[in-house]
Enzyme design. Structure first.
Site, PDB file in Angstrom:
ATOM      1  CE  LYS A  66     -21.150  22.332 -19.885  1.00 27.72           C
ATOM      2  NZ  LYS A  66     -22.467  22.927 -19.778  1.00 27.72           N
ATOM      3  CG  ASP A  71     -25.604  22.244 -22.103  1.00 26.43           C
ATOM      4  OD1 ASP A  71     -26.168  21.259 -21.600  1.00 26.43           O
ATOM      5  OD2 ASP A  71     -24.536  22.721 -21.667  1.00 26.43           O
ATOM      6  CG  HIS A  83      -1.645  -1.236   1.461  1.00 26.93           C
ATOM      7  ND1 HIS A  83      -1.086  -2.319   2.077  1.00 26.93           N
ATOM      8  CD2 HIS A  83      -2.894  -1.591   1.102  1.00 26.93           C
ATOM      9  CE1 HIS A  83      -1.966  -3.310   2.097  1.00 26.93           C
ATOM     10  NE2 HIS A  83      -3.074  -2.894   1.511  1.00 26.93           N
ATOM     11  CE  LYS A 120      -5.431  -4.245  -0.857  1.00 29.71           C
ATOM     12  NZ  LYS A 120      -5.828  -4.019   0.517  1.00 29.71           N
TER      13      LYS A 120
HETATM   14  P1  NAP Z   1     -21.146  31.045 -16.886  1.00 27.75           P
HETATM   15  O1  NAP Z   1     -20.515  30.860 -18.212  1.00 27.75           O
HETATM   16  O2  NAP Z   1     -20.286  31.167 -15.685  1.00 27.75           O
HETATM   17  O3  NAP Z   1     -22.055  32.375 -16.962  1.00 27.75           O
HETATM   18  C1  NAP Z   1     -22.749  32.827 -15.851  1.00 27.75           C
HETATM   19  C2  NAP Z   1     -23.535  34.084 -16.216  1.00 27.75           C
HETATM   20  O4  NAP Z   1     -24.277  34.426 -15.067  1.00 27.75           O
HETATM   21  C3  NAP Z   1     -22.663  35.276 -16.580  1.00 27.75           C
HETATM   22  O5  NAP Z   1     -23.307  36.009 -17.583  1.00 27.75           O
HETATM   23  C4  NAP Z   1     -22.598  36.049 -15.275  1.00 27.75           C
HETATM   24  O6  NAP Z   1     -22.508  37.454 -15.452  1.00 27.75           O
HETATM   25  C5  NAP Z   1     -23.959  35.765 -14.693  1.00 27.75           C
HETATM   26  N1  NAP Z   1     -23.969  35.822 -13.243  1.00 27.75           N
HETATM   27  C6  NAP Z   1     -23.211  35.107 -12.391  1.00 27.75           C
HETATM   28  N2  NAP Z   1     -23.497  35.413 -11.122  1.00 27.75           N
HETATM   29  C7  NAP Z   1     -24.462  36.373 -11.173  1.00 27.75           C
HETATM   30  C8  NAP Z   1     -25.177  37.092 -10.186  1.00 27.75           C
HETATM   31  N3  NAP Z   1     -24.953  36.893  -8.887  1.00 27.75           N
HETATM   32  N4  NAP Z   1     -26.094  37.981 -10.596  1.00 27.75           N
HETATM   33  C9  NAP Z   1     -26.331  38.184 -11.902  1.00 27.75           C
HETATM   34  N5  NAP Z   1     -25.683  37.540 -12.885  1.00 27.75           N
HETATM   35  C10 NAP Z   1     -24.765  36.624 -12.523  1.00 27.75           C
HETATM   36  O7  NAP Z   1     -22.178  29.892 -16.566  1.00 27.75           O
HETATM   37  P2  NAP Z   1     -22.958  28.961 -17.617  1.00 27.75           P
HETATM   38  O8  NAP Z   1     -22.110  27.796 -17.989  1.00 27.75           O
HETATM   39  O9  NAP Z   1     -23.510  29.796 -18.686  1.00 27.75           O
HETATM   40  O10 NAP Z   1     -24.128  28.360 -16.702  1.00 27.75           O
HETATM   41  C11 NAP Z   1     -25.176  29.193 -16.245  1.00 27.75           C
HETATM   42  C12 NAP Z   1     -26.186  28.371 -15.460  1.00 27.75           C
HETATM   43  O11 NAP Z   1     -26.808  27.426 -16.312  1.00 27.75           O
HETATM   44  C13 NAP Z   1     -25.541  27.515 -14.369  1.00 27.75           C
HETATM   45  O12 NAP Z   1     -25.551  28.204 -13.150  1.00 27.75           O
HETATM   46  C14 NAP Z   1     -26.388  26.265 -14.309  1.00 27.75           C
HETATM   47  O13 NAP Z   1     -27.254  26.303 -13.195  1.00 27.75           O
HETATM   48  C15 NAP Z   1     -27.192  26.304 -15.569  1.00 27.75           C
HETATM   49  N6  NAP Z   1     -26.968  25.070 -16.374  1.00 27.75           N
HETATM   50  C16 NAP Z   1     -27.987  24.197 -16.440  1.00 27.75           C
HETATM   51  C17 NAP Z   1     -27.845  23.054 -17.198  1.00 27.75           C
HETATM   52  C18 NAP Z   1     -28.972  22.080 -17.273  1.00 27.75           C
HETATM   53  O14 NAP Z   1     -28.788  21.019 -17.854  1.00 27.75           O
HETATM   54  N7  NAP Z   1     -30.125  22.392 -16.734  1.00 27.75           N
HETATM   55  C19 NAP Z   1     -26.672  22.811 -17.899  1.00 27.75           C
HETATM   56  C20 NAP Z   1     -25.639  23.738 -17.804  1.00 27.75           C
HETATM   57  C21 NAP Z   1     -25.807  24.878 -17.032  1.00 27.75           C
HETATM   58  P3  NAP Z   1     -21.105  38.179 -15.846  1.00 27.75           P
HETATM   59  O15 NAP Z   1     -20.946  37.959 -17.306  1.00 27.75           O
HETATM   60  O16 NAP Z   1     -21.376  39.600 -15.499  1.00 27.75           O
HETATM   61  O17 NAP Z   1     -20.065  37.526 -15.018  1.00 27.75           O
END
Ligand code: NAP
Length: 560
Positions: free
Chosen positions: A321, A369, A144, A170
């Site tokens: 991503k 997505d 181990h 093992k």
């Molecule tokens: P991201 O690239 O980090 O973008 C987040 C966005 O939210 C940015 O525009 C950011 O603004 C804004 N933001 C963050 N905190 C904030 C706050 N406190 N108040 C106002 N605006 C805020 O994230 P993403 O990958 O696009 O994902 C966004 C959301 O999608 C995730 O939180 C997740 O819950 C959801 N999601 C869901 C699925 C599903 O299958 N259902 C899949 C993927 C993601 P700024 O540009 O000003 O920083």
């Protein structure tokens, strides 16, 4: 011989250990490991305690499954820190001339090699003539390393395999990356003797679950959730249930979710259940990969190179991503479709049927997505063409939504707390759409544009989509309202749709408010299920059991 499933039991109290062994049998274990190092922690008095010894003999005798007896020395991570001679003498008492000897005795190679005297005594434990007639105890020589792969691993393995008394060898070391599992598999495949190879820690889960693919003698699974104390060790319920361990064989295809962190991902739950439902010979695992270009590239590269893994696809999540379609010198040889390239982020790796057992490069990558969002919007509005759509947020999900919805002739307004980022997103998506669809009807100027937050409530839309983490459990503003629904109420018809991409909780504050005002809603679980279903269909060529996916996700989120 098929790989055995062993449940380790820490013996602190005999009847409790016996109850655990019965439970292990009930749950489908083949064998239990009785860890007696805490029961005999090494104090001389205890080691000589006849009562304790007799109790232990009773435990081995009444155990409903074959027993591996282990009194692990502190030098190899156990609790026994007493005299070595006492430890060996204790093992002798439990094995030599015992009425019910254990099926296996686990003893550390390093201790075994320490002296001729110890070797002789341990050999006696596994070679006693009385046992030859009856049940013989077999020796597992083990090693181990809790820091990482030992430098001299191959030398030590050769020495262990060469020991005539050892029936099984093992080795267990702390895996530091997904790639460490691949070396474990290589060793198992070429081992000259029955061998157990374990990658400890969260990176090592693969070595435990895929042991049957490479002829591992045995794997360990815990009776209860031990993720805190033994990360990477699955529960027996997950191993046999979710991962369908008994069906894993040489040809089983490997899928997984690559991200950081991934331990709490719901994807293994639904994809493995989906494989079971459609009869697909595959297994889907969490694959933690730290947030670095090098780690990501090296992991994908090694998964692809090891043809006997039958790596056939993966979900890719935060923070990788963008990396999957990224540019620059660290770019992977991928083949994103045009839409994915425009979105600039992918969440899916998939392999053509014909390349599954051969060359995987260039990797096929796509973004499901965007597909999920577009189909949900299409289903709720009937027609995206001409619909007005508000996107809140300008990150990856907003970008995926903007591209697909603008391509379908939706009229998009992007609202983001940093207006500049919203403007940038709109400009980039416009130019991509023109590049990719020169022959489509020309976009009207302003079909996709940044909206002003000050004007938000005066810009009526058919659908509002939250693409920020606002309202998400554990996010930056879990109680927050991503969209000021109360201010919009009275200005919008009831058929207006409010769509939250956040899925934990299922009913976010924004969705609750929208329901209170009688608006239609789409929750993040629907999106999660659709994007997963699209991946599943690419991987298996079969329709995804979406109702099953939906039920499992809602149950899981409801119970957490
Ligand atoms: P991201 O690239 O980090 O973008 C987040 C966005 O939210 C940015 O525009 C950011 O603004 C804004 N933001 C963050 N905190 C904030 C706050 N406190 N108040 C106002 N605006 C805020 O994230 P993403 O990958 O696009 O994902 C966004 C959301 O999608 C995730 O939180 C997740 O819950 C959801 N999601 C869901 C699925 C599903 O299958 N259902 C899949 C993927 C993601 P700024 O540009 O000003 O920083």
């Amino acid at each position: 011989m098929s790989t055995l499933v062993c449940v380790p039991i820490t013996v602190l109290e005999i009847d409790a250990a016996l109850a655990d062994a019965n439970q292990a049998k009930l749950l489908g274990a083949d064998i239990v490991e009785l860890r007696i190092d805490s029961y005999f922690p090494g104090s001389e008095g205890d080691a000589e305690d006849t009562l304790r010894l007799n109790e232990l003999k009773r435990l081995i005798a009444e155990c409903p499954l074959p027993v591996i007896l282990t009194c692990r020395s502190a030098t190899e991570g156990g609790d026994y820190d007493g005299d070595e001679a006492d430890r060996v003498s204790l093992l002798e008492k439990l094995c030599v001339n015992a009425e019910h000897p254990p099926a296996y005795l686990d003893f550390e190679l390093a201790c075994y090699q320490k002296s001729a005297n110890i070797r002789q005594k341990i050999n006696l434990c596994v070679q006693h003539p009385k046992q030859e007639r009856d049940v013989r105890t077999r020796l597992i020589l083990s090693m181990h390393d809790f820091d990482g792969r030992p430098k001299d691993l191959m030398r030590r393995l050769s020495e262990a395999w060469a020991e005539p008394a050892a029936s099984v060898v093992k080795f267990a070391f702390r895996a530091r990356s997904i790639r460490d599992n691949l070396e474990i598999f290589e060793i198992l495949r070429d081992a000259p003797k029955p061998t157990i190879g374990i990658g400890m820690g969260e990176f090592g889960l693969m070595s435990r679950v895929l042991a049957p693919k490479f002829g591992g003698f045995l794997t360990f699974a815990s009776l209860r959730d031990s993720s805190a104390t033994a990360p990477g060790q699955p529960t027996i319920a997950d191993l046999l249930g979710m991962y369908r361990f008994r069906l894993i064989g040489k040809d089983t295809r490997l899928y997984g979710v690559i991200g950081w962190p991934v331990a709490h991902s719901m994807s293994p739950l639904i994809h493995n259940a989906g494989f079971e439902a459609v009869g697909h010979n595959g297994v889907y695992l969490p694959m933690p990969v730290p947030d670095s270009d090098e780690a990501f590239k090296a992991t994908i590269g090694s998964l692809g190179e090891e043809s006997e893994l039958h790596f056939a696809g993966a979900s890719v999540t935060i923070p990788h991503k963008e990396r999957l379609v990224g540019s620059g010198e660290n770019r992977l040889p991928t083949d994103p479709d045009a839409e994915t390239l425009a979105i600039g982020a992918a969440n899916t790796i998939w392999l053509e049927q014909s390349t599954r057992t051969h060359q995987i490069w260039p990797l096929r990558v796509t973004n499901t997505d965007s597909h999920a969002i577009a189909t949900l919007v299409q289903d709720s509005l009937e027609d995206i063409d001409g619909a007005t759509i508000a996107l809140i947020g300008a990150g990856g999900v907003a970008r995926a939504a903007a591209f697909m919805l603008a391509r379908a002739n939706g009229s998009i307004r992007v609202f983001n707390r940093s207006h500049e980022r919203a403007e940038q997103l709109a400009a980039e998506i416009n130019s991509w759409i023109e590049k990719l669809s020169p022959d489509r009807r020309m976009l009207q100027k302003g079909d996709i544009a940044a909206g002003s937050l000050a004007d938000f409530v005066n810009t009526p839309c058919d659908i509002y989509i939250n693409c920020t983490p606002v309202g998400m459990t554990g996010g930056p503003d879990p109680e927050g309202l991503s969209i000021p629904v109360h201010e919009l109420a009275g200005k919008l018809p009831p058929e207006t749709v409010f769509f939250d991409t956040v899925y934990n909780p299922i009913e976010t504050p924004m969705l609750k408010a929208a329901m209170e005002h009688g608006f239609r809603t789409i929750d993040g679980v629907e999106m999660f299920v659709r994007q997963a279903a699209a991946q599943f269909e690419l991987w298996t060529g079969k329709a995804a059991p979406v109702q099953l996916f939906d039920r499992l996700v809602r149950e899981k989120l409801g119970s957490s």
